[in-house]
Design a protein around this motif. Structure first.
Motif, mmCIF file in Angstrom:
data_model
loop_
_atom_site.group_PDB
_atom_site.id
_atom_site.type_symbol
_atom_site.label_atom_id
_atom_site.label_comp_id
_atom_site.label_asym_id
_atom_site.label_seq_id
_atom_site.Cartn_x
_atom_site.Cartn_y
_atom_site.Cartn_z
ATOM 1 N N ALA A 1 -0.587 0.450 -13.411
ATOM 2 C CA ALA A 1 -0.598 -0.625 -12.424
ATOM 3 C C ALA A 1 0.811 -0.882 -11.882
ATOM 4 O O ALA A 1 0.999 -1.123 -10.685
ATOM 5 C CB ALA A 1 -1.164 -1.903 -13.046
ATOM 6 N N SER A 2 1.791 -0.772 -12.768
ATOM 7 C CA SER A 2 3.180 -0.953 -12.350
ATOM 8 C C SER A 2 3.666 0.235 -11.529
ATOM 9 O O SER A 2 4.317 0.055 -10.485
ATOM 10 C CB SER A 2 4.065 -1.146 -13.585
ATOM 11 O OG SER A 2 5.426 -1.242 -13.230
ATOM 12 N N PHE A 3 3.336 1.453 -11.979
ATOM 13 C CA PHE A 3 3.812 2.659 -11.303
ATOM 14 C C PHE A 3 3.295 2.738 -9.876
ATOM 15 O O PHE A 3 4.035 3.116 -8.953
ATOM 16 C CB PHE A 3 3.372 3.891 -12.092
ATOM 17 C CG PHE A 3 3.844 5.190 -11.501
ATOM 18 C CD1 PHE A 3 5.128 5.643 -11.725
ATOM 19 C CD2 PHE A 3 3.001 5.957 -10.700
ATOM 20 C CE1 PHE A 3 5.576 6.844 -11.170
ATOM 21 C CE2 PHE A 3 3.437 7.147 -10.145
ATOM 22 C CZ PHE A 3 4.728 7.592 -10.381
ATOM 23 N N TRP A 4 2.003 2.382 -9.670
ATOM 24 C CA TRP A 4 1.405 2.473 -8.338
ATOM 25 C C TRP A 4 1.523 1.172 -7.556
ATOM 26 O O TRP A 4 0.923 1.032 -6.489
ATOM 27 C CB TRP A 4 -0.054 2.903 -8.439
ATOM 28 C CG TRP A 4 -0.235 4.311 -8.936
ATOM 29 C CD1 TRP A 4 -0.771 4.694 -10.125
ATOM 30 C CD2 TRP A 4 0.133 5.516 -8.257
ATOM 31 N NE1 TRP A 4 -0.766 6.063 -10.239
ATOM 32 C CE2 TRP A 4 -0.208 6.604 -9.103
ATOM 33 C CE3 TRP A 4 0.721 5.788 -7.022
ATOM 34 C CZ2 TRP A 4 0.012 7.923 -8.752
ATOM 35 C CZ3 TRP A 4 0.946 7.128 -6.675
ATOM 36 C CH2 TRP A 4 0.594 8.163 -7.526
ATOM 37 N N LEU B 1 -4.104 -9.211 -8.394
ATOM 38 C CA LEU B 1 -5.520 -9.213 -8.755
ATOM 39 C C LEU B 1 -5.981 -7.827 -9.180
ATOM 40 O O LEU B 1 -6.695 -7.679 -10.186
ATOM 41 C CB LEU B 1 -6.364 -9.721 -7.581
ATOM 42 C CG LEU B 1 -7.873 -9.787 -7.835
ATOM 43 C CD1 LEU B 1 -8.182 -10.686 -9.032
ATOM 44 C CD2 LEU B 1 -8.607 -10.287 -6.584
ATOM 45 N N SER B 2 -5.574 -6.789 -8.449
ATOM 46 C CA SER B 2 -5.935 -5.419 -8.803
ATOM 47 C C SER B 2 -5.387 -5.055 -10.178
ATOM 48 O O SER B 2 -6.062 -4.404 -10.988
ATOM 49 C CB SER B 2 -5.394 -4.442 -7.758
ATOM 50 O OG SER B 2 -5.960 -4.672 -6.494
ATOM 51 N N LEU C 1 -6.144 4.840 -8.096
ATOM 52 C CA LEU C 1 -4.899 4.086 -7.942
ATOM 53 C C LEU C 1 -3.955 4.634 -6.869
ATOM 54 O O LEU C 1 -3.294 3.840 -6.176
ATOM 55 C CB LEU C 1 -4.161 3.998 -9.285
ATOM 56 C CG LEU C 1 -4.911 3.291 -10.419
ATOM 57 C CD1 LEU C 1 -4.009 3.137 -11.631
ATOM 58 C CD2 LEU C 1 -5.439 1.939 -9.977
ATOM 59 N N PRO C 2 -3.843 5.973 -6.679
ATOM 60 C CA PRO C 2 -2.955 6.451 -5.605
ATOM 61 C C PRO C 2 -3.355 5.968 -4.211
ATOM 62 O O PRO C 2 -2.565 6.074 -3.273
ATOM 63 C CB PRO C 2 -3.073 7.977 -5.713
ATOM 64 C CG PRO C 2 -3.442 8.224 -7.142
ATOM 65 C CD PRO C 2 -4.336 7.089 -7.511
ATOM 66 N N ALA C 3 -4.570 5.427 -4.080
ATOM 67 C CA ALA C 3 -4.988 4.877 -2.786
ATOM 68 C C ALA C 3 -4.084 3.738 -2.353
ATOM 69 O O ALA C 3 -3.989 3.434 -1.157
ATOM 70 C CB ALA C 3 -6.432 4.381 -2.864
ATOM 71 N N VAL D 1 -0.896 3.812 -2.438
ATOM 72 C CA VAL D 1 0.214 4.416 -1.696
ATOM 73 C C VAL D 1 -0.271 4.953 -0.359
ATOM 74 O O VAL D 1 0.376 4.766 0.677
ATOM 75 C CB VAL D 1 0.872 5.541 -2.527
ATOM 76 C CG1 VAL D 1 1.922 6.283 -1.706
ATOM 77 C CG2 VAL D 1 1.504 4.958 -3.789
ATOM 78 N N ARG D 2 -1.433 5.608 -0.360
ATOM 79 C CA ARG D 2 -1.957 6.198 0.872
ATOM 80 C C ARG D 2 -2.410 5.138 1.880
ATOM 81 O O ARG D 2 -2.142 5.259 3.078
ATOM 82 C CB ARG D 2 -3.137 7.117 0.546
ATOM 83 C CG ARG D 2 -2.794 8.386 -0.208
ATOM 84 C CD ARG D 2 -2.025 9.348 0.651
ATOM 85 N NE ARG D 2 -1.894 10.651 0.020
ATOM 86 C CZ ARG D 2 -0.874 11.466 0.202
ATOM 87 N NH1 ARG D 2 0.125 11.103 1.002
ATOM 88 N NH2 ARG D 2 -0.835 12.629 -0.403
ATOM 89 N N PHE D 3 -3.128 4.114 1.370
ATOM 90 C CA PHE D 3 -3.782 3.183 2.289
ATOM 91 C C PHE D 3 -3.450 1.714 2.034
ATOM 92 O O PHE D 3 -3.966 0.850 2.736
ATOM 93 C CB PHE D 3 -5.311 3.347 2.203
ATOM 94 C CG PHE D 3 -5.777 4.768 2.117
ATOM 95 C CD1 PHE D 3 -5.625 5.634 3.191
ATOM 96 C CD2 PHE D 3 -6.354 5.263 0.961
ATOM 97 C CE1 PHE D 3 -6.052 6.945 3.117
ATOM 98 C CE2 PHE D 3 -6.789 6.584 0.872
ATOM 99 C CZ PHE D 3 -6.641 7.420 1.957
ATOM 100 N N ARG D 4 -2.626 1.424 1.016
ATOM 101 C CA ARG D 4 -2.360 0.044 0.596
ATOM 102 C C ARG D 4 -3.661 -0.688 0.287
ATOM 103 O O ARG D 4 -3.839 -1.890 0.592
ATOM 104 C CB ARG D 4 -1.574 -0.717 1.681
ATOM 105 C CG ARG D 4 -0.235 -0.130 2.005
ATOM 106 C CD ARG D 4 0.676 -0.029 0.805
ATOM 107 N NE ARG D 4 0.965 -1.355 0.246
ATOM 108 C CZ ARG D 4 1.542 -1.540 -0.937
ATOM 109 N NH1 ARG D 4 1.837 -0.480 -1.708
ATOM 110 N NH2 ARG D 4 1.794 -2.745 -1.383
ATOM 111 N N ALA D 5 -4.595 0.039 -0.316
ATOM 112 C CA ALA D 5 -5.936 -0.500 -0.537
ATOM 113 C C ALA D 5 -6.000 -1.449 -1.735
ATOM 114 O O ALA D 5 -6.967 -2.209 -1.866
ATOM 115 C CB ALA D 5 -6.921 0.648 -0.739
#
Length: 289
Positions: free
Chosen positions: A230-233, A238-239, A278-280, A282-286
């Protein structure tokens, strides 16, 4: 329909069913998480390329299972008696022959995409040999190493095909490293439900050599891994709370609910699906909320 045509159709359907049974239990553990990972991490999205990636992934999974299940039939009699070898649909000898044929097919399939896809397929074939034929899959540490390497190979091949790139960007590489580390540290979650069959086969898994210690480890590893990811990404508050809570809950279940290891593993796979989403952020700020 003539008798010959009806017989041919029946045999073809039986072969398709056998192929399905080889891979049935791994849709929740391999197919869905890997395809979610590739879709989220890939900088490009195309429905046709997605179907190619799914096809590549399934045939490589089929190759691995045809090999692995030819060696594990004696334990599958207890754990998964519906699989093709223990159920008598195919012999262990024929399953191994099928595995070599699938290896050649997968290399040929990969050659339709890129040189890197071929290299990935070749590395995967070597990992199968190391895991099954050299029996490193029976060792608790090397088993995790092989599983992590094989899992990341699935992800890498699917990602290369979906993104249609000869090389990957920084986000993709970071996501692969994270996935490899998480699989290495937690994949023995799959072994708790298979202890009886593994004992029968003589396999030494972590839940067998350290029955209490491995559960304490899961209790600690899942929430700590969730917090680190959670910290890395850079997840939103809330997420982060939701994801860490999920990891903590699964870890607690592994520690306390020893008779529910089959359902615990299903929950672990849901958590693992979350890891791949979780990488979403970075890609989409989802997941910034």
């Amino acid at each position: 329909m003539s008798y010959f045509a009806a017989t041919t159709l029946h045999r073809a359907l039986r072969h398709f069913e056998t192929a399905w049974l080889f891979t049935r239990s791994d849709f929740k553990t391999i197919i869905f998480p890997v395809m979610v990972f590739a879709t989220v991490v890939s900088p490009r999205h195309n429905l046709l390329a997605l179907s190619y990636a799914l096809c590549w992934l399934w045939f490589h999974l089929f190759q691995f299972n045809a090999s692995n299940q030819s060696y594990s039939a004696h334990e599958d009699v207890l754990n998964k008696p519906w699989r093709p070898v223990p159920s008598g649909r195919i012999s262990a000898k024929d399953s191994r022959a099928l595995r070599w044929g699938l290896m050649l097919f997968c290399l040929g399939l990969s050659s339709l995409f890129s040189l890197n896809a071929v290299i990935t397929s070749a590395v995967f074939a070597v990992l199968i040999i190391v895991h099954d034929d050299l029996h490193l899959g029976d060792h608790p540490i090397f088993r995790n190493l092989c599983n992590a390497a094989g899992y990341v190979t699935f992800e890498l091949g699917s990602l290369l095909i979906l993104s249609r790139e000869s090389s990957l960007d920084g986000t993709s590489i970071k996501a692969l490293y994270c996935s490899a580390l998480i699989i290495l540290l937690t994949i023995h979650a799959q072994d708790f439900a298979d202890v009886n069959g593994d004992l029968k086969s003589g396999r030494r898994t972590l839940p067998i050599i350290a029955p209490e210690g491995s559960r304490i480890y899961m209790l600690c590893a899942l929430p700590l891994s969730s917090f680190a990811l959670a910290s890395f990404w850079s997840l939103g508050p809330l997420s982060s709370v939701l994801f860490v809570s999920m990891g903590s809950w699964v870890g607690i279940r592994y520690f306390r609910d020893k008779i529910c290891d089959e359902s615990n593993y299903r929950l672990y796979n849901i958590w693992l699906m979350g890891v791949h989403l979780l990488p979403a952020n970075v890609r989409f700020r989802a997941l910034a909320w």
